[in-house]
Motif scaffolding. Structure first.
Motif, PDB file in Angstrom:
ATOM      1  N   ALA A   1       0.841  -1.208   0.000  1.00  0.00           N
ATOM      2  CA  ALA A   1       0.000   0.000   0.000  1.00  0.00           C
ATOM      3  C   ALA A   1       0.878   1.260   0.000  1.00  0.00           C
ATOM      4  N   ASP A   2       1.937   1.243   0.807  1.00  0.00           N
ATOM      5  CA  ASP A   2       2.844   2.391   0.834  1.00  0.00           C
ATOM      6  C   ASP A   2       3.526   2.586  -0.518  1.00  0.00           C
TER       7      ASP A   2
ATOM      8  N   GLY B   1       4.147   5.513  -5.393  1.00  0.00           N
ATOM      9  CA  GLY B   1       4.109   5.518  -6.860  1.00  0.00           C
ATOM     10  C   GLY B   1       3.135   6.560  -7.382  1.00  0.00           C
ATOM     11  N   GLU B   2       1.979   6.656  -6.744  1.00  0.00           N
ATOM     12  CA  GLU B   2       0.993   7.655  -7.162  1.00  0.00           C
ATOM     13  C   GLU B   2       1.535   9.066  -6.954  1.00  0.00           C
ATOM     14  N   LYS B   3       2.166   9.296  -5.798  1.00  0.00           N
ATOM     15  CA  LYS B   3       2.751  10.616  -5.540  1.00  0.00           C
ATOM     16  C   LYS B   3       3.833  10.931  -6.572  1.00  0.00           C
ATOM     17  N   GLN B   4       4.671   9.944  -6.840  1.00  0.00           N
ATOM     18  CA  GLN B   4       5.748  10.148  -7.795  1.00  0.00           C
ATOM     19  C   GLN B   4       5.177  10.399  -9.193  1.00  0.00           C
ATOM     20  N   ARG B   5       4.151   9.648  -9.567  1.00  0.00           N
ATOM     21  CA  ARG B   5       3.512   9.835 -10.867  1.00  0.00           C
ATOM     22  C   ARG B   5       2.923  11.240 -10.954  1.00  0.00           C
ATOM     23  N   SER B   6       2.228  11.656  -9.898  1.00  0.00           N
ATOM     24  CA  SER B   6       1.640  12.997  -9.877  1.00  0.00           C
ATOM     25  C   SER B   6       2.729  14.063  -9.987  1.00  0.00           C
ATOM     26  N   SER B   7       3.809  13.854  -9.269  1.00  0.00           N
ATOM     27  CA  SER B   7       4.921  14.803  -9.310  1.00  0.00           C
ATOM     28  C   SER B   7       5.523  14.868 -10.711  1.00  0.00           C
ATOM     29  N   ILE B   8       5.709  13.715 -11.340  1.00  0.00           N
ATOM     30  CA  ILE B   8       6.281  13.675 -12.689  1.00  0.00           C
ATOM     31  C   ILE B   8       5.350  14.364 -13.675  1.00  0.00           C
TER      32      ILE B   8
END
Length: 171
Positions: free
Chosen positions: A87-88, A93-100
């Motif tokens: 889950a973490d 991954g979602e945060k990183q994707r959003s950031s990218i």
């Protein structure tokens, strides 16, 4: 005389009977000292050993059961930790994707702004070049028309008036 008495029909004498009785009692005493006590001690030791083995087996069974419970708990805890890690990782991954994606959008916006600035600068440069070319052509035409060469101040005044006239006609 008593020793010659016959007891029963078997023909045993009282003296023989006494001797056999005393021999039996002595033999029993010897057996009790030599064999009976060690046999009863050996039997008691065996009974104690069996009781200890049963207790030890029950204790081992209980320890095995406790260990199995601990392993089940550890396994469920490990599964919970693995789920939490997954889950973490998904959240990360979602945060990183959003950031990218946000960085890419910012870069695109920056490239668009730079391109607009470059286009505006090129347009301004092109207008200056066109104005310069028009001024040179105007001077050439004016020179041909007037058939004489203007002095530099006169050329500049003529160019400026021509450019102002062009600006009025374009708007």
């Amino acid at each position: 005389m008593l020793s010659h008495l016959i007891i029963g029909a078997s023909g045993l004498y009282l003296g023989d009977m006494l001797f056999i009785g005393i021999s039996f009692i002595v033999l029993m005493a010897l057996i009790s000292v030599v064999a009976w006590k060690p046999i009863t001690k050996m039997m008691a030791d065996r009974a104690d050993k069996i009781a200890n083995d049963i207790d030890s087996a029950q204790k081992s069974r209980q320890e095995a059961s406790d260990l199995a419970d601990q392993r089940r708990d550890a396994l469920s805890h490990s599964r919970a930790e693995a789920s939490e890690i997954v889950a973490d990782a998904k959240k990360s991954g979602e945060k990183q994707r959003s950031s990218i994606v946000a960085d890419a959008q910012n870069e695109v916006t920056q490239y668009k702004q730079n391109a607009r600035k470059d286009i505006e600068q090129e347009r301004q440069d092109a207008l200056k070049n066109v104005q310069s070319d028009v001024a040179d052509i105007s001077v050439a035409i004016a020179t041909k028309i007037i058939k004489k060469q203007l002095d530099p101040e006169g050329q500049q005044a003529l160019i400026n008036s021509y450019i102002e006239g062009l600006g009025k006609h374009e708007s």
